[in-house]
Design an enzyme around this catalytic site. Structure first.
Site, PDB file in Angstrom:
ATOM      1  N   PRO A 112      -0.548  10.974   3.044  1.00  0.00           N
ATOM      2  CA  PRO A 112       0.392  10.035   2.420  1.00  0.00           C
ATOM      3  C   PRO A 112      -0.051   9.618   1.020  1.00  0.00           C
ATOM      4  O   PRO A 112      -1.228   9.293   0.814  1.00  0.00           O
ATOM      5  CB  PRO A 112       0.410   8.833   3.367  1.00  0.00           C
ATOM      6  CG  PRO A 112      -0.678   9.049   4.345  1.00  0.00           C
ATOM      7  CD  PRO A 112      -1.099  10.486   4.303  1.00  0.00           C
ATOM      8  N   LEU A 117      -6.037   7.766   1.636  1.00  0.00           N
ATOM      9  CA  LEU A 117      -6.659   8.961   2.207  1.00  0.00           C
ATOM     10  C   LEU A 117      -6.937  10.018   1.138  1.00  0.00           C
ATOM     11  O   LEU A 117      -7.099  11.199   1.442  1.00  0.00           O
ATOM     12  CB  LEU A 117      -5.786   9.552   3.322  1.00  0.00           C
ATOM     13  CG  LEU A 117      -5.517   8.654   4.527  1.00  0.00           C
ATOM     14  CD1 LEU A 117      -4.735   9.413   5.599  1.00  0.00           C
ATOM     15  CD2 LEU A 117      -6.809   8.116   5.140  1.00  0.00           C
ATOM     16  N   GLY A 118      -6.949   9.598  -0.116  1.00  0.00           N
ATOM     17  CA  GLY A 118      -7.387  10.511  -1.164  1.00  0.00           C
ATOM     18  C   GLY A 118      -6.361  11.563  -1.550  1.00  0.00           C
ATOM     19  O   GLY A 118      -6.724  12.680  -1.946  1.00  0.00           O
ATOM     20  N   SER A 119      -5.074  11.230  -1.428  1.00  0.00           N
ATOM     21  CA  SER A 119      -4.026  12.206  -1.765  1.00  0.00           C
ATOM     22  C   SER A 119      -4.129  12.653  -3.220  1.00  0.00           C
ATOM     23  O   SER A 119      -4.029  13.843  -3.522  1.00  0.00           O
ATOM     24  CB  SER A 119      -2.648  11.598  -1.528  1.00  0.00           C
ATOM     25  OG  SER A 119      -2.541  10.373  -2.231  1.00  0.00           O
ATOM     26  N   SER A 120      -4.345  11.709  -4.117  1.00  0.00           N
ATOM     27  CA  SER A 120      -4.333  12.071  -5.541  1.00  0.00           C
ATOM     28  C   SER A 120      -5.518  12.968  -5.871  1.00  0.00           C
ATOM     29  O   SER A 120      -5.381  13.947  -6.614  1.00  0.00           O
ATOM     30  CB  SER A 120      -4.350  10.814  -6.413  1.00  0.00           C
ATOM     31  OG  SER A 120      -5.421   9.990  -6.052  1.00  0.00           O
ATOM     32  N   ALA A 121      -6.687  12.671  -5.301  1.00  0.00           N
ATOM     33  CA  ALA A 121      -7.856  13.517  -5.551  1.00  0.00           C
ATOM     34  C   ALA A 121      -7.619  14.916  -4.995  1.00  0.00           C
ATOM     35  O   ALA A 121      -7.943  15.917  -5.644  1.00  0.00           O
ATOM     36  CB  ALA A 121      -9.100  12.906  -4.904  1.00  0.00           C
ATOM     37  N   ASP A 164     -13.923  10.210  -4.577  1.00  0.00           N
ATOM     38  CA  ASP A 164     -12.776  10.880  -3.949  1.00  0.00           C
ATOM     39  C   ASP A 164     -12.729  12.356  -4.327  1.00  0.00           C
ATOM     40  O   ASP A 164     -12.516  13.228  -3.478  1.00  0.00           O
ATOM     41  CB  ASP A 164     -11.458  10.237  -4.405  1.00  0.00           C
ATOM     42  CG  ASP A 164     -11.277   8.830  -3.870  1.00  0.00           C
ATOM     43  OD1 ASP A 164     -12.282   8.168  -3.582  1.00  0.00           O
ATOM     44  OD2 ASP A 164     -10.116   8.395  -3.761  1.00  0.00           O
TER      45      ASP A 164
HETATM   46  C1  MEV Z   1      -9.946   4.685  -4.249  1.00  0.00           C
HETATM   47  O1  MEV Z   1      -9.690   5.720  -3.297  1.00  0.00           O
HETATM   48  C2  MEV Z   1     -11.394   4.281  -4.186  1.00  0.00           C
HETATM   49  C3  MEV Z   1     -11.817   3.241  -5.227  1.00  0.00           C
HETATM   50  O2  MEV Z   1     -13.207   2.990  -4.977  1.00  0.00           O
HETATM   51  C4  MEV Z   1     -11.627   3.723  -6.636  1.00  0.00           C
HETATM   52  C5  MEV Z   1     -12.564   4.870  -7.002  1.00  0.00           C
HETATM   53  O3  MEV Z   1     -13.613   5.023  -6.407  1.00  0.00           O
HETATM   54  O4  MEV Z   1     -12.208   5.597  -7.966  1.00  0.00           O
HETATM   55  C6  MEV Z   1     -11.061   1.940  -5.032  1.00  0.00           C
END
Ligand code: MEV
Length: 329
Positions: A112, A117-121, A164
């Site tokens: 999602p 859950l790290g979708s953008s990464a 991420d």
């Molecule tokens: C976001 O998934 C995690 C944060 O720690 C930001 C980051 O590490 O870039 C909030």
């Protein structure tokens, strides 16, 4: 045409504090984003997004000066999804020294968007791999992680850690502290995810923690307290001590709540997991909405979450030991 995929992740510990140089431990999970890149014979980019947890959409653009995409979904969601694709394309072009390369890109994601859950990464990592390969360049995992980190920095106004993107590129459990990123051993973890159907704005949430930390010494102490907790968590992970891991996850959630990044639905899901005798539960990722992760070897938490108001989806997640990879089509 090249198809690459990369996993999402949960944070066992340490989100937000990792932005200030504290350690964090994210773990890749078996939910992937898949990016297909096909070079065009002009310099345009056409993006089709299938399941970014919003209605599918297609946008086509040529350069920054083009008008905003004419699509039928909220612009903020399009921007959120597009920003990372755009930044990944830039990185692929740069890696191949082909600044004018155009692409047809398709994104299909089981993760999602913006849900923690790290979708953008995962989209950035898979997009860079697919785009660079399509232009004839095979990047090492380290270089993909580095470039995906730069892509996130560009989209998140310079506020991102390596956690991420490194985790998505390499898979498995990792430890990130500043620029030091490494794989670590982890026992089988009985992870359960609860998703409230929503999303937080990572940039805004990170900025909120920064403001609190600058205003209050005790908020700065809370951030460094999370770092201490992560160091204890690493030991518990190495010992395979699931009960201690759970206790520390509960504690980590409390500290994140104090930093203002939880929400009523995230708290409700955390409490549902605790009431169901999970070993521990916490929000994962930037917060504000999205997902919690609980540790529970029994079916109790998953069942309880399915009946928790505000929880849209609950599922078990296995650790994914494989990072970015090329998919056969
Ligand atoms: C976001 O998934 C995690 C944060 O720690 C930001 C980051 O590490 O870039 C909030």
């Amino acid at each position: 045409m090249v198809v690459s995929s990369a996993p999402g992740k949960v944070y066992l510990f340490g989100e937000h504090a990792v932005v200030y140089g504290e350690p964090a431990v994210p773990c890749a999970i078996e939910r992937r984003a898949q990016v297909t890149a096909e070079e065009r014979d002009d310099d345009r980019i056409r993006v089709r997004a299938e399941d970014l947890s919003l209605d599918g959409f297609t946008v086509e653009y040529g350069s920054a000066s083009d008008a905003a995409p004419d699509v039928d979904v909220a612009e903020s969601l399009v921007e959120a999804g597009m920003g990372y694709v755009d930044a990944a394309v830039e990185q692929a072009r740069d890696a191949a020294d082909a600044p004018e390369a155009g692409f047809d890109i398709t994104v299909e994601s089981e993760i999602p968007l913006g849900g923690g859950l790290g979708s953008s990464a995962a989209v950035a990592v898979a997009g860079i791999d697919a785009g660079a390969r399509e232009l004839g360049v095979e990047l090492s995992t380290e270089e993909i992680a580095e470039r995906a980190y730069r892509a996130e920095l560009a989209v998140q106004d310079g506020e991102a850690s390596r956690a991420d993107t490194f985790c998505s590129a390499t898979g498995g459990a990792v430890r990130v502290e500043g620029d030091d990123c490494r794989a670590i051993e982890a026992p089988a973890l009985p992870l359960v995810i609860g998703f409230d159907g929503g999303a937080g704005d990572t940039g805004e949430l990170v900025a909120g923690v920064r403001a609190l930390r600058e205003e209050y010494d005790f908020a700065a102490d809370t951030v460094s307290g999370i770092g201490d907790l992560v160091r204890r968590g690493e030991r518990a992970l190495a010992d395979g001590d699931l009960e201690e891991l759970g206790r520390l996850m509960d504690f980590n959630h409390g500290l994140l709540e104090a930093l203002g990044v939880s929400s009523r639905s995230l708290d409700n899901m955390v409490w549902a997991a605790r009431d169901a005798d999970a070993l521990g539960a916490k929000l994962t990722g930037a917060g504000g909405g999205g997902c919690i992760v609980a540790l529970d070897p029994s079916d109790g938490t998953e069942t309880a979450l399915k009946f928790t108001p505000g929880c849209e989806d609950a599922f078990r997640a296995e650790l994914d030991t494989e990072g970015v990879r090329v998919e056969d089509r």
